[in-house]
Design a protein around this motif. Structure first.
Motif, PDB file in Angstrom:
ATOM      1  N   ARG A 171       0.825  -1.209   0.000  1.00 29.82           N
ATOM      2  CA  ARG A 171       0.000   0.000   0.000  1.00 29.82           C
ATOM      3  C   ARG A 171       0.863   1.265   0.000  1.00 29.82           C
ATOM      4  O   ARG A 171       0.348   2.365   0.133  1.00 29.82           O
ATOM      5  CB  ARG A 171      -0.913   0.016   1.228  1.00 29.82           C
ATOM      6  N   GLY A 172       2.181   1.065  -0.085  1.00 32.26           N
ATOM      7  CA  GLY A 172       3.080   2.203  -0.120  1.00 32.26           C
ATOM      8  C   GLY A 172       3.478   2.727   1.238  1.00 32.26           C
ATOM      9  O   GLY A 172       4.083   3.799   1.343  1.00 32.26           O
ATOM     10  N   ARG A 173       3.163   1.988   2.311  1.00 32.40           N
ATOM     11  CA  ARG A 173       3.450   2.457   3.664  1.00 32.40           C
ATOM     12  C   ARG A 173       4.522   1.587   4.309  1.00 32.40           C
ATOM     13  O   ARG A 173       4.498   0.360   4.202  1.00 32.40           O
ATOM     14  CB  ARG A 173       2.188   2.417   4.539  1.00 32.40           C
ATOM     15  N   ILE A 174       5.453   2.242   5.001  1.00 32.14           N
ATOM     16  CA  ILE A 174       6.464   1.542   5.797  1.00 32.14           C
ATOM     17  C   ILE A 174       6.460   2.157   7.191  1.00 32.14           C
ATOM     18  O   ILE A 174       6.774   3.336   7.357  1.00 32.14           O
ATOM     19  CB  ILE A 174       7.862   1.652   5.165  1.00 32.14           C
ATOM     20  N   TYR A 175       6.073   1.348   8.184  1.00 29.88           N
ATOM     21  CA  TYR A 175       5.974   1.849   9.548  1.00 29.88           C
ATOM     22  C   TYR A 175       7.250   1.629  10.359  1.00 29.88           C
ATOM     23  O   TYR A 175       7.333   2.081  11.497  1.00 29.88           O
ATOM     24  CB  TYR A 175       4.793   1.188  10.265  1.00 29.88           C
ATOM     25  N   LEU A 176       8.221   0.926   9.809  1.00 29.52           N
ATOM     26  CA  LEU A 176       9.470   0.703  10.538  1.00 29.52           C
ATOM     27  C   LEU A 176      10.241   2.016  10.600  1.00 29.52           C
ATOM     28  O   LEU A 176      10.392   2.699   9.585  1.00 29.52           O
ATOM     29  CB  LEU A 176      10.302  -0.364   9.826  1.00 29.52           C
ATOM     30  N   PRO A 177      10.749   2.403  11.791  1.00 24.82           N
ATOM     31  CA  PRO A 177      11.448   3.683  11.913  1.00 24.82           C
ATOM     32  C   PRO A 177      12.627   3.795  10.943  1.00 24.82           C
ATOM     33  O   PRO A 177      13.447   2.881  10.837  1.00 24.82           O
ATOM     34  CB  PRO A 177      11.916   3.694  13.369  1.00 24.82           C
ATOM     35  N   ALA A 178      12.710   4.923  10.249  1.00 22.88           N
ATOM     36  CA  ALA A 178      13.728   5.105   9.214  1.00 22.88           C
ATOM     37  C   ALA A 178      15.141   5.045   9.789  1.00 22.88           C
ATOM     38  O   ALA A 178      16.058   4.497   9.155  1.00 22.88           O
ATOM     39  CB  ALA A 178      13.506   6.434   8.499  1.00 22.88           C
ATOM     40  N   ASP A 179      15.345   5.616  10.986  1.00 20.34           N
ATOM     41  CA  ASP A 179      16.696   5.603  11.555  1.00 20.34           C
ATOM     42  C   ASP A 179      17.136   4.187  11.907  1.00 20.34           C
ATOM     43  O   ASP A 179      18.320   3.844  11.794  1.00 20.34           O
ATOM     44  CB  ASP A 179      16.791   6.542  12.763  1.00 20.34           C
ATOM     45  N   GLU A 180      16.193   3.330  12.281  1.00 17.18           N
ATOM     46  CA  GLU A 180      16.536   1.951  12.605  1.00 17.18           C
ATOM     47  C   GLU A 180      16.753   1.123  11.335  1.00 17.18           C
ATOM     48  O   GLU A 180      17.608   0.228  11.311  1.00 17.18           O
ATOM     49  CB  GLU A 180      15.444   1.348  13.489  1.00 17.18           C
ATOM     50  N   MET A 181      16.002   1.415  10.288  1.00 20.25           N
ATOM     51  CA  MET A 181      16.269   0.768   9.007  1.00 20.25           C
ATOM     52  C   MET A 181      17.686   1.090   8.537  1.00 20.25           C
ATOM     53  O   MET A 181      18.411   0.205   8.069  1.00 20.25           O
ATOM     54  CB  MET A 181      15.238   1.218   7.961  1.00 20.25           C
ATOM     55  N   GLU A 182      18.079   2.328   8.695  1.00 22.09           N
ATOM     56  CA  GLU A 182      19.433   2.735   8.301  1.00 22.09           C
ATOM     57  C   GLU A 182      20.480   2.018   9.151  1.00 22.09           C
ATOM     58  O   GLU A 182      21.503   1.555   8.640  1.00 22.09           O
ATOM     59  CB  GLU A 182      19.581   4.247   8.442  1.00 22.09           C
ATOM     60  N   ARG A 183      20.210   1.921  10.459  1.00 20.83           N
ATOM     61  CA  ARG A 183      21.161   1.261  11.358  1.00 20.83           C
ATOM     62  C   ARG A 183      21.387  -0.197  10.956  1.00 20.83           C
ATOM     63  O   ARG A 183      22.516  -0.701  11.015  1.00 20.83           O
ATOM     64  CB  ARG A 183      20.656   1.324  12.797  1.00 20.83           C
ATOM     65  N   PHE A 184      20.317  -0.873  10.522  1.00 20.68           N
ATOM     66  CA  PHE A 184      20.432  -2.293  10.151  1.00 20.68           C
ATOM     67  C   PHE A 184      20.655  -2.489   8.651  1.00 20.68           C
ATOM     68  O   PHE A 184      20.618  -3.617   8.163  1.00 20.68           O
ATOM     69  CB  PHE A 184      19.186  -3.051  10.622  1.00 20.68           C
ATOM     70  N   GLU A 185      20.872  -1.368   7.947  1.00 26.45           N
ATOM     71  CA  GLU A 185      21.197  -1.391   6.515  1.00 26.45           C
ATOM     72  C   GLU A 185      20.103  -2.070   5.685  1.00 26.45           C
ATOM     73  O   GLU A 185      20.386  -2.858   4.768  1.00 26.45           O
ATOM     74  CB  GLU A 185      22.557  -2.060   6.280  1.00 26.45           C
ATOM     75  N   VAL A 186      18.872  -1.763   6.015  1.00 27.60           N
ATOM     76  CA  VAL A 186      17.722  -2.219   5.238  1.00 27.60           C
ATOM     77  C   VAL A 186      17.144  -0.999   4.534  1.00 27.60           C
ATOM     78  O   VAL A 186      16.813  -0.002   5.176  1.00 27.60           O
ATOM     79  CB  VAL A 186      16.653  -2.877   6.132  1.00 27.60           C
ATOM     80  N   THR A 187      17.025  -1.062   3.223  1.00 33.90           N
ATOM     81  CA  THR A 187      16.568   0.085   2.456  1.00 33.90           C
ATOM     82  C   THR A 187      15.062   0.015   2.194  1.00 33.90           C
ATOM     83  O   THR A 187      14.430  -1.047   2.344  1.00 33.90           O
ATOM     84  CB  THR A 187      17.295   0.164   1.092  1.00 33.90           C
ATOM     85  N   VAL A 188      14.508   1.155   1.791  1.00 38.37           N
ATOM     86  CA  VAL A 188      13.099   1.197   1.398  1.00 38.37           C
ATOM     87  C   VAL A 188      12.859   0.236   0.242  1.00 38.37           C
ATOM     88  O   VAL A 188      11.851  -0.490   0.207  1.00 38.37           O
ATOM     89  CB  VAL A 188      12.691   2.636   1.014  1.00 38.37           C
ATOM     90  N   ALA A 189      13.800   0.201  -0.710  1.00 38.60           N
ATOM     91  CA  ALA A 189      13.661  -0.704  -1.851  1.00 38.60           C
ATOM     92  C   ALA A 189      13.631  -2.168  -1.414  1.00 38.60           C
ATOM     93  O   ALA A 189      12.905  -2.985  -1.986  1.00 38.60           O
ATOM     94  CB  ALA A 189      14.806  -0.476  -2.839  1.00 38.60           C
ATOM     95  N   ASP A 190      14.420  -2.514  -0.390  1.00 32.64           N
ATOM     96  CA  ASP A 190      14.399  -3.884   0.131  1.00 32.64           C
ATOM     97  C   ASP A 190      12.993  -4.269   0.588  1.00 32.64           C
ATOM     98  O   ASP A 190      12.521  -5.384   0.335  1.00 32.64           O
ATOM     99  CB  ASP A 190      15.359  -4.025   1.319  1.00 32.64           C
TER     100      ASP A 190
END
Length: 288
Positions: A171-190
């Motif tokens: 649906r185009g939504r990502i609720y995972l905190p962006a700073d934590e995605m960056e910390r674990f090296e998971v991208t929006v594209a992933d």
């Protein structure tokens, strides 16, 4: 179809874990909590089912008028009519209902969350405030019970977020905190491309630990005096916690599938808590 039947069908069709907790309540409480749940489903469905944001905003604005009319005795919608019958009995207030609608409006404006503080605010609107409303219907004698109910609502919402990462991404939504995605090296594209990896598992393990901490905080806040009255919330906690454990055992394969418990297992977990009064469950989750 009368308003109560409408709400009952709305709750039953959803297949939600909440439905199983309602089954054990006395009639008046069951009708009240079912009407509250149906209200939450109505406004949530607007965001999920309406493709044009401006139309969704108009529908949510209409629901604001319904909340106002609930407390004036003149609502139109079956759910609003059903819920209006219980506002005085259980001391419900309009502000928390408006807060639920505000949470749905957030979904129209925001598709990413910078950090946990931002996500926690959303979770409060989506579920924490619903926990407080539910606690009022179930009954309580100690104000600490509202802290328990709010925190448990946050735990439920985090469990939903973990379960629904894939569905939300579609649906185009990502609720995972962006700073934590960056910390674990998971991208929006992933996330959007459903790329499961060890990095994604580490990120989800971190989110799961946060949810477990919230379950623990909630249980530690629940006063012994109100434990029996709050059994419906504990029944939901048993179901949601079991779901979280199932997702963890499956190594968080949530990007391309929806993990769920069977109806019979949900019923069994709910019944067990009702019979035992939550003995063992509270202590076990409090240690999370």
């Amino acid at each position: 179809m009368n308003p109560d039947d409408y709400c009952q069908q709305k709750a039953a069709r959803s297949g939600s874990s909440f439905y199983y907790a309602f089954l054990f309540l006395p009639p008046e409480q069951r009708k009240a909590i079912t009407a509250l749940y149906a209200f939450c489903r109505e406004v949530d469905d607007i965001v999920d089912d309406t493709s044009e944001p401006s139309v969704a905003r108009m529908k949510l604005a209409w629901w604001r008028t319904q909340v106002e009319q609930m407390f004036e005795g003149t609502p139109d919608h079956p759910v609003a009519i059903a819920l209006a019958r219980h506002v005085r009995t259980f001391g419900l207030r309009p502000d928390p209902l408006y807060a639920v609608i505000e949470g749905m409006e957030m979904d129209l404006d925001q598709f990413r969350y910078a950090d946990w503080d931002a996500l926690r605010k959303y979770c409060w609107h989506a579920a924490g405030v619903v926990g407080e409303l539910s606690a009022a219907i179930f009954g309580h004698t100690d104000p600490r019970t509202l802290v328990y109910a709010e925190t448990l609502g946050l735990a439920f919402q985090m469990t939903n977020i973990i379960r629904d990462v894939g569905d939300d991404a579609r649906r185009g939504r990502i609720y995972l905190p962006a700073d934590e995605m960056e910390r674990f090296e998971v991208t929006v594209a992933d996330i959007l491309d459903a790329r499961h990896s060890e990095r994604f598992e580490a990120l989800m393990a971190f989110q799961t630990q946060r949810a477990l901490q919230l379950y623990g905080e909630a249980m530690r806040a629940l006063p012994e005096a109100d434990r029996r009255a709050q059994r419906p919330g504990l029944m939901m906690a048993a179901i949601y916690h079991a779901l979280l454990a199932e997702i963890q055992r499956d190594r968080w394969h949530v990007l391309d599938q929806r993990i769920a418990l069977t109806p019979i297992r949900k019923f069994w977990l709910a019944w067990k808590v009702w019979v035992t009064g939550g003995r063992g469950l509270v202590e076990r989750l409090a240690g999370s």
